[in-house]
Design an enzyme around this catalytic site. Structure first.
Site, PDB file in Angstrom:
ATOM      1  N   SER A 242     -34.574 -20.899   5.380  1.00  0.00           N
ATOM      2  CA  SER A 242     -33.443 -21.144   5.027  1.00  0.00           C
ATOM      3  C   SER A 242     -33.110 -20.054   4.118  1.00  0.00           C
ATOM      4  O   SER A 242     -33.276 -19.404   4.081  1.00  0.00           O
ATOM      5  CB  SER A 242     -34.058 -22.862   4.174  1.00  0.00           C
ATOM      6  OG  SER A 242     -34.051 -21.928   2.366  1.00  0.00           O
ATOM      7  N   LYS A 243     -31.792 -20.524   3.443  1.00  0.00           N
ATOM      8  CA  LYS A 243     -30.872 -19.907   3.640  1.00  0.00           C
ATOM      9  C   LYS A 243     -31.781 -19.015   2.166  1.00  0.00           C
ATOM     10  O   LYS A 243     -31.699 -17.624   1.801  1.00  0.00           O
ATOM     11  CB  LYS A 243     -29.485 -19.936   3.456  1.00  0.00           C
ATOM     12  CG  LYS A 243     -28.684 -19.801   4.529  1.00  0.00           C
ATOM     13  CD  LYS A 243     -27.014 -19.752   3.650  1.00  0.00           C
ATOM     14  CE  LYS A 243     -26.032 -19.639   4.719  1.00  0.00           C
ATOM     15  NZ  LYS A 243     -25.804 -18.354   5.321  1.00  0.00           N
ATOM     16  N   ARG A 244     -31.738 -20.262   1.116  1.00  0.00           N
ATOM     17  CA  ARG A 244     -32.550 -19.624  -0.142  1.00  0.00           C
ATOM     18  C   ARG A 244     -33.527 -18.459  -0.039  1.00  0.00           C
ATOM     19  O   ARG A 244     -34.104 -18.434  -0.992  1.00  0.00           O
ATOM     20  CB  ARG A 244     -32.791 -21.183  -1.249  1.00  0.00           C
ATOM     21  CG  ARG A 244     -34.175 -21.726  -1.101  1.00  0.00           C
ATOM     22  CD  ARG A 244     -33.624 -23.153  -1.357  1.00  0.00           C
ATOM     23  NE  ARG A 244     -35.130 -23.838  -0.443  1.00  0.00           N
ATOM     24  CZ  ARG A 244     -35.961 -23.821  -0.798  1.00  0.00           C
ATOM     25  NH1 ARG A 244     -36.781 -23.412  -1.494  1.00  0.00           N
ATOM     26  NH2 ARG A 244     -36.558 -24.599   0.414  1.00  0.00           N
ATOM     27  N   GLY A 246     -33.644 -16.331   2.534  1.00  0.00           N
ATOM     28  CA  GLY A 246     -33.340 -15.420   3.045  1.00  0.00           C
ATOM     29  C   GLY A 246     -33.412 -14.769   4.245  1.00  0.00           C
ATOM     30  O   GLY A 246     -32.960 -13.988   4.813  1.00  0.00           O
TER      31      GLY A 246
END
Ligand code: GLU
Length: 470
Positions: A242-244, A246
């Site tokens: 996920s975005k967190r 990377g």
């Protein structure tokens, strides 16, 4: 001849997972002296946007993953899809199905009640001796592919090995909707065939499409390509990326200070290995990449390692590669690269100590514009009244330097230290804070040589005035 393609759906930017798939396709083509093509899968008109197409091109261009031909847009190919659907209807490998949604829902409910896998039961599929119902009036039929009833499809996957699918488990795929538009799996097959794709390299979320697609190839009279299904990328904690973790757009990595080849080097190792080697030039990646060493298990994204790889690149990449990116970052930070020293020697002075171009920009801004204030703790430590005589001696010494270069500047620093009977650090640290705004910089003589006479003298004076004003 190896021909590969990257076939993104333009519904968002080019993210890191897509970039890795594109890279593998690109490298495989390069390795075998083949061609790498780009196809925009834009048939989903609701979700596809021009902005996303542009973002994909931008990401690919920045990474240097250039396609060997103009991109193919699926929306430009409807006449071809229609032609082949007609052909399949004519030769009996496809048929019209008039089953309504309600009918299919009922069928599904019955199958589920019997604990069977829901599937189309072939009620409109022609067969010798079978009589079909009269088509209901006013119903626009879908067109279904007459999937083979027996036997199995063997996907000889270059990463996952052989995967076998029984035809009896495969539905008669809808290849055209009631309004005549072709469906996703059909378009992919027609395009891969027409583009002469020899190797389909894609995410393993497509594995279940592959046997259907291979049957379609055969029914259309084409030979199916080879397949390589790349495992997904997980976050460092093993959860879905996920975005967190990377899972960002490629251009966000640019903004974070990555070099394109540094990012590619990190990405190529997400799944592929070549012994213990971690660092590869682009030429090495192109010469060595193969599917024998792509892991079938998911790779884990590791941001720290990505930074490490980028740092190795930043340290060693040719200046001609780093310069334009550094220039971009300076401008991005509102700094005019023309308002200070040439970029190449600044890069050389900074590259050892910077993991990213963002860091390099932050640590080099003082070369190009005056800073507002000193780093507080550095000023408190090094710009004390005791530093006054040092600053004054330096101003005097530097004013007399004719050739403003590292060697004579170094001599002045040394002389001042000797004259005042203090260690080099006692001289160098006030210079750093005075001239750079902070207590870290490349070697002081090099730094001042790059900063120039005027700025050096003005900043030393400014520091002296600042001490006086405290
Ligand atoms: N458009 C598909 C995707 O973005 C790729 C299809 C393929 O590679 O066959 O997932």
């Amino acid at each position: 001849m190896v021909v590969t393609r990257f076939a993104p759906s333009p519904t968002g930017y080019l993210h890191i997972g897509g970039a890795r798939t594109a890279l593998f396709s690109y490298l495989y083509a390069r390795r075998h002296g083949g061609r790498f093509l780009l196809r925009i899968e834009d048939t989903d008109r609701e979700r596809s946007t021009q902005a996303a197409v542009d973002a994909i091109f931008e990401g690919m261009a920045w990474l240097g993953l250039t396609s060997d031909a103009e991109p193919v847009y699926q929306t430009a190919r409807y006449p071809r899809y229609t032609e082949l659907i007609e052909q399949m209807l004519a030769n009996g490998s496809a048929y019209r199905c008039y089953a309504s949604r309600e009918e299919l829902d009922t069928l599904r409910a019955e199958q589920q009640a019997r604990k069977e896998k829901p599937r189309y039961d072939g009620r409109w599929r022609p067969a010798p001796g079978k009589s079909l119902p009269e088509p209901p009036p006013g119903v626009a039929p879908v067109i279904r592919f007459a999937n083979p009833l027996d036997g199995e499809v063997v996907v000889k996957d270059l990463i996952k090995g052989d995967m076998r699918f029984a035809n009896r488990e495969l539905d008669d795929l809808i290849i055209a909707r009631g309004d005549g538009t072709p469906t996703y799996n059909f378009c992919v097959v027609v395009d891969d065939a027409d583009m002469g794709i020899s190797h389909v390299i894609r995410g393993d979320d497509h594995v279940n499409n592959t046997p259907k697609q291979m049957n379609l190839f055969t029914a259309l009279g084409f030979t199916p390509p080879a397949y390589a299904h790349v495992s997904m990328i997980l976050g460092g904690d093993g959860a879905k990326l996920s975005k967190r973790h990377g899972a960002l757009g490629v251009m966000e990595y640019r903004a974070m200070g990555f070099l394109p080849d540094g990012l590619l080097n990190y990405l190529v190792r997400l799944g592929w290995s070549h012994g213990d080697q971690e660092l590869f030039t682009r030429a090495e990646m192109e010469a060595l990449f193969d599917f024998d060493h792509v892991s079938s298990s998911p790779a884990r994204f590791d941001m720290e390692k990505a930074y490490w790889v980028n740092h190795q690149y930043l340290k060693t990449a040719p200046l001609a590669v780093v310069e334009p990116e550094f220039d971009w970052h300076l401008r991005n930070a509102g700094i005019d690269p023309a308002a200070g020293p040439a970029l190449a020697p600044v890069i050389e002075a900074q590259r050892e100590r910077c993991r990213t171009l963002v860091e390099m920009t932050e640590k080099s801004a003082f070369f190009y514009r005056d800073f507002e204030q000193y780093v507080e703790k550095d000023a408190a430590k090094h710009l004390k009244p005791e530093a006054m005589p040092v600053l004054q001696a330096l101003i005097e010494g530097f004013s007399g330097v004719g050739d403003w270069s590292a060697e004579p500047l170094h001599a002045v620093v040394q002389q001042v230290g000797e004259a005042l009977g203090v260690k080099l650090g006692v001289v160098a640290q006030p210079i750093r804070v005075a001239c750079c705004g902070m207590a870290v910089s490349p070697p002081i003589d090099q730094t001042l040589a790059l900063l120039g006479r005027e700025r050096t003298l003005a900043r030393l004076q400014r520091a002296a005035d600042w001490i006086t004003a405290q």
